[in-house]
Structures are given as C-alpha cells and as structure tokens.
Design a protein around this motif. Structure first.
Motif, PDB file in Angstrom:
ATOM      1  N   HIS A 136       9.199  47.413 -15.436  1.00  0.00           N
ATOM      2  CA  HIS A 136       8.254  46.372 -14.491  1.00  0.00           C
ATOM      3  C   HIS A 136       9.090  45.895 -12.918  1.00  0.00           C
ATOM      4  O   HIS A 136       9.183  44.842 -12.368  1.00  0.00           O
ATOM      5  CB  HIS A 136       8.439  45.109 -15.319  1.00  0.00           C
ATOM      6  CG  HIS A 136       7.438  45.110 -15.989  1.00  0.00           C
ATOM      7  ND1 HIS A 136       6.447  45.546 -16.270  1.00  0.00           N
ATOM      8  CD2 HIS A 136       8.029  45.085 -17.393  1.00  0.00           C
ATOM      9  CE1 HIS A 136       5.915  45.607 -16.874  1.00  0.00           C
ATOM     10  NE2 HIS A 136       6.809  45.499 -17.621  1.00  0.00           N
ATOM     11  N   GLY A 137      10.476  46.340 -12.846  1.00  0.00           N
ATOM     12  CA  GLY A 137      11.075  46.212 -11.182  1.00  0.00           C
ATOM     13  C   GLY A 137      12.643  44.768 -11.878  1.00  0.00           C
ATOM     14  O   GLY A 137      12.991  44.708 -11.042  1.00  0.00           O
ATOM     15  N   ASN A 138      12.434  44.814 -12.861  1.00  0.00           N
ATOM     16  CA  ASN A 138      13.035  43.477 -13.599  1.00  0.00           C
ATOM     17  C   ASN A 138      15.029  44.249 -13.613  1.00  0.00           C
ATOM     18  O   ASN A 138      15.038  44.744 -14.487  1.00  0.00           O
ATOM     19  CB  ASN A 138      12.945  42.721 -14.983  1.00  0.00           C
ATOM     20  CG  ASN A 138      11.507  41.998 -14.952  1.00  0.00           C
ATOM     21  OD1 ASN A 138      11.357  41.858 -13.380  1.00  0.00           O
ATOM     22  ND2 ASN A 138      10.606  42.276 -15.511  1.00  0.00           N
ATOM     23  N   LYS A 139      15.846  43.684 -13.716  1.00  0.00           N
ATOM     24  CA  LYS A 139      16.987  44.047 -13.297  1.00  0.00           C
ATOM     25  C   LYS A 139      17.576  43.433 -15.301  1.00  0.00           C
ATOM     26  O   LYS A 139      16.988  42.494 -15.434  1.00  0.00           O
ATOM     27  CB  LYS A 139      18.217  43.151 -12.267  1.00  0.00           C
ATOM     28  CG  LYS A 139      19.738  43.479 -12.853  1.00  0.00           C
ATOM     29  CD  LYS A 139      20.157  42.086 -11.655  1.00  0.00           C
ATOM     30  CE  LYS A 139      20.192  42.265 -10.278  1.00  0.00           C
ATOM     31  NZ  LYS A 139      20.713  41.350  -9.703  1.00  0.00           N
ATOM     32  N   ILE A 140      18.396  44.954 -15.581  1.00  0.00           N
ATOM     33  CA  ILE A 140      18.132  44.253 -17.007  1.00  0.00           C
ATOM     34  C   ILE A 140      19.829  44.523 -16.918  1.00  0.00           C
ATOM     35  O   ILE A 140      20.339  43.554 -18.014  1.00  0.00           O
ATOM     36  CB  ILE A 140      18.329  45.662 -17.729  1.00  0.00           C
ATOM     37  CG1 ILE A 140      16.941  45.959 -17.715  1.00  0.00           C
ATOM     38  CG2 ILE A 140      18.688  45.546 -19.259  1.00  0.00           C
ATOM     39  CD1 ILE A 140      16.254  47.170 -17.996  1.00  0.00           C
ATOM     40  N   LEU A 141      21.325  45.014 -16.831  1.00  0.00           N
ATOM     41  CA  LEU A 141      21.996  44.864 -16.584  1.00  0.00           C
ATOM     42  C   LEU A 141      22.382  45.150 -15.392  1.00  0.00           C
ATOM     43  O   LEU A 141      22.501  46.538 -14.754  1.00  0.00           O
ATOM     44  CB  LEU A 141      22.269  45.686 -17.575  1.00  0.00           C
ATOM     45  CG  LEU A 141      24.484  45.897 -18.081  1.00  0.00           C
ATOM     46  CD1 LEU A 141      24.996  44.862 -18.569  1.00  0.00           C
ATOM     47  CD2 LEU A 141      24.284  47.448 -19.227  1.00  0.00           C
ATOM     48  N   GLN A 142      23.643  44.847 -14.853  1.00  0.00           N
ATOM     49  CA  GLN A 142      24.486  45.003 -13.545  1.00  0.00           C
ATOM     50  C   GLN A 142      26.217  44.989 -14.137  1.00  0.00           C
ATOM     51  O   GLN A 142      26.834  44.249 -14.721  1.00  0.00           O
ATOM     52  CB  GLN A 142      24.514  44.360 -12.891  1.00  0.00           C
ATOM     53  CG  GLN A 142      24.794  44.441 -11.066  1.00  0.00           C
ATOM     54  CD  GLN A 142      25.343  43.602 -10.134  1.00  0.00           C
ATOM     55  OE1 GLN A 142      24.642  42.823  -9.856  1.00  0.00           O
ATOM     56  NE2 GLN A 142      23.811  45.147  -9.286  1.00  0.00           N
ATOM     57  N   GLU A 143      26.888  46.063 -13.503  1.00  0.00           N
ATOM     58  CA  GLU A 143      28.261  46.858 -14.387  1.00  0.00           C
ATOM     59  C   GLU A 143      29.087  47.265 -12.665  1.00  0.00           C
ATOM     60  O   GLU A 143      28.654  48.639 -12.839  1.00  0.00           O
ATOM     61  CB  GLU A 143      28.328  47.430 -15.445  1.00  0.00           C
ATOM     62  CG  GLU A 143      27.362  48.851 -15.355  1.00  0.00           C
ATOM     63  CD  GLU A 143      27.847  49.802 -16.247  1.00  0.00           C
ATOM     64  OE1 GLU A 143      28.315  48.814 -17.413  1.00  0.00           O
ATOM     65  OE2 GLU A 143      27.387  50.251 -16.288  1.00  0.00           O
ATOM     66  N   PRO A 144      29.879  46.850 -12.587  1.00  0.00           N
ATOM     67  CA  PRO A 144      31.009  47.013 -11.859  1.00  0.00           C
ATOM     68  C   PRO A 144      31.029  49.007 -12.312  1.00  0.00           C
ATOM     69  O   PRO A 144      31.711  49.074 -13.246  1.00  0.00           O
ATOM     70  CB  PRO A 144      32.209  46.244 -12.290  1.00  0.00           C
ATOM     71  CG  PRO A 144      32.291  45.980 -13.015  1.00  0.00           C
ATOM     72  CD  PRO A 144      31.540  45.399 -13.316  1.00  0.00           C
ATOM     73  N   LEU A 145      31.140  49.451 -10.958  1.00  0.00           N
ATOM     74  CA  LEU A 145      31.824  50.846 -11.315  1.00  0.00           C
ATOM     75  C   LEU A 145      33.459  51.164 -10.866  1.00  0.00           C
ATOM     76  O   LEU A 145      33.573  50.769 -10.552  1.00  0.00           O
ATOM     77  CB  LEU A 145      31.503  51.828  -9.861  1.00  0.00           C
ATOM     78  CG  LEU A 145      29.948  52.172  -9.817  1.00  0.00           C
ATOM     79  CD1 LEU A 145      29.744  52.584  -9.059  1.00  0.00           C
ATOM     80  CD2 LEU A 145      28.913  52.549 -11.594  1.00  0.00           C
ATOM     81  N   GLY A 146      33.809  52.028 -12.179  1.00  0.00           N
ATOM     82  CA  GLY A 146      34.798  52.455 -12.348  1.00  0.00           C
ATOM     83  C   GLY A 146      35.834  51.198 -13.441  1.00  0.00           C
ATOM     84  O   GLY A 146      36.224  50.092 -13.604  1.00  0.00           O
TER      85      GLY A 146
END
Length: 128
Positions: free
Chosen positions: A118-128
């Motif tokens: 549905h386009g909802n953000k589930i998870l965001q995480e930093p790279l590296g």
C-alpha cells in the motif's frame, strides 16, 4: 552516466547481504543517487543526477506479496541476511512472505526504506 550493465556487473559480486556495503559504494561511485527494488519481479529503477534514470528488466517471474506485514519475522530475517546467513533469492522469498513489496535505497541520506503493497513505510534503516 551509469548503465544497467555497469550496475549488474557490480551486483554480480554480491552473494550475501554482507557484500551489500561494498556494492553500495561501487554504484555510488558510478553516480547512482538512489534506487528502487520491486520484490514482485526484481525490476529495479536507478536514479542519478539531473533526473537520470536507468530501468532494469524484471529478474524473475512475478511472485505474490502477502498483504499482511509480519515485521518481527522480517526484521529477524533481514538481520540474518545482512550477516551473510542467507542468499538473495532466499531474502526475496522472505520479503514476499512477510509483506515487503519494495525498498528504496537513498545513497545521499544512506538509508534503506522498506514498503508494503500500500506504499506504507514498514522499516527504515541506516546503510553501513
């Protein structure tokens, strides 16, 4: 600017999630500013400066994305993948089974954001 062929060459050196940071550095050096990966068929859209886009062909036959998100299971499997315990095809299967539709990697902010169907953000995480 970069081409899909250059990106695919860089991706060919990735066998597990543990290789992802090196891959990110390599495509960033090519001029990629962000990219979107569609779990359902493996199609990728790479973005560069001045609205440049390079779009890949689908990588596999379409798979079904579950409508229900199972964040605890996905998070556990994501960690396992990042530690090199699983390969990419297994990770794709886990994404689909746990409701992850796509992800966007922002190489300027150095974050990866996962979305449901549905386009909802589930998870965001930093790279590296």
């Amino acid at each position: 600017m970069f081409s899909i062929k250059q990106i695919e060459e860089a991706h060919s050196r990735v066998s597990t999630g543990a290789d992802f940071p090196r891959y990110i550095a390599e495509i960033r050096n090519l001029g990629v500013t962000s990219f979107k990966f569609n779990v359902s068929d493996g199609k990728e859209i790479y973005f560069g400066e001045n609205s440049y886009e390079a779009v890949s062909e689908p990588k596999y036959d379409p798979i079904k994305i579950q409508s229900e998100v199972n964040l605890p299971t996905f998070t556990k499997e994501l960690i396992d993948h990042q530690q090199g315990k699983t390969d990419f095809p297994h990770f794709i299967k886990i994404c689909a089974e746990n409701g992850v539709n796509n992800w966007i990697v922002d190489l300027e902010k150095m974050v990866c954001t996962y979305f449901d169907s549905h386009g909802n953000k589930i998870l965001q995480e930093p790279l590296g």
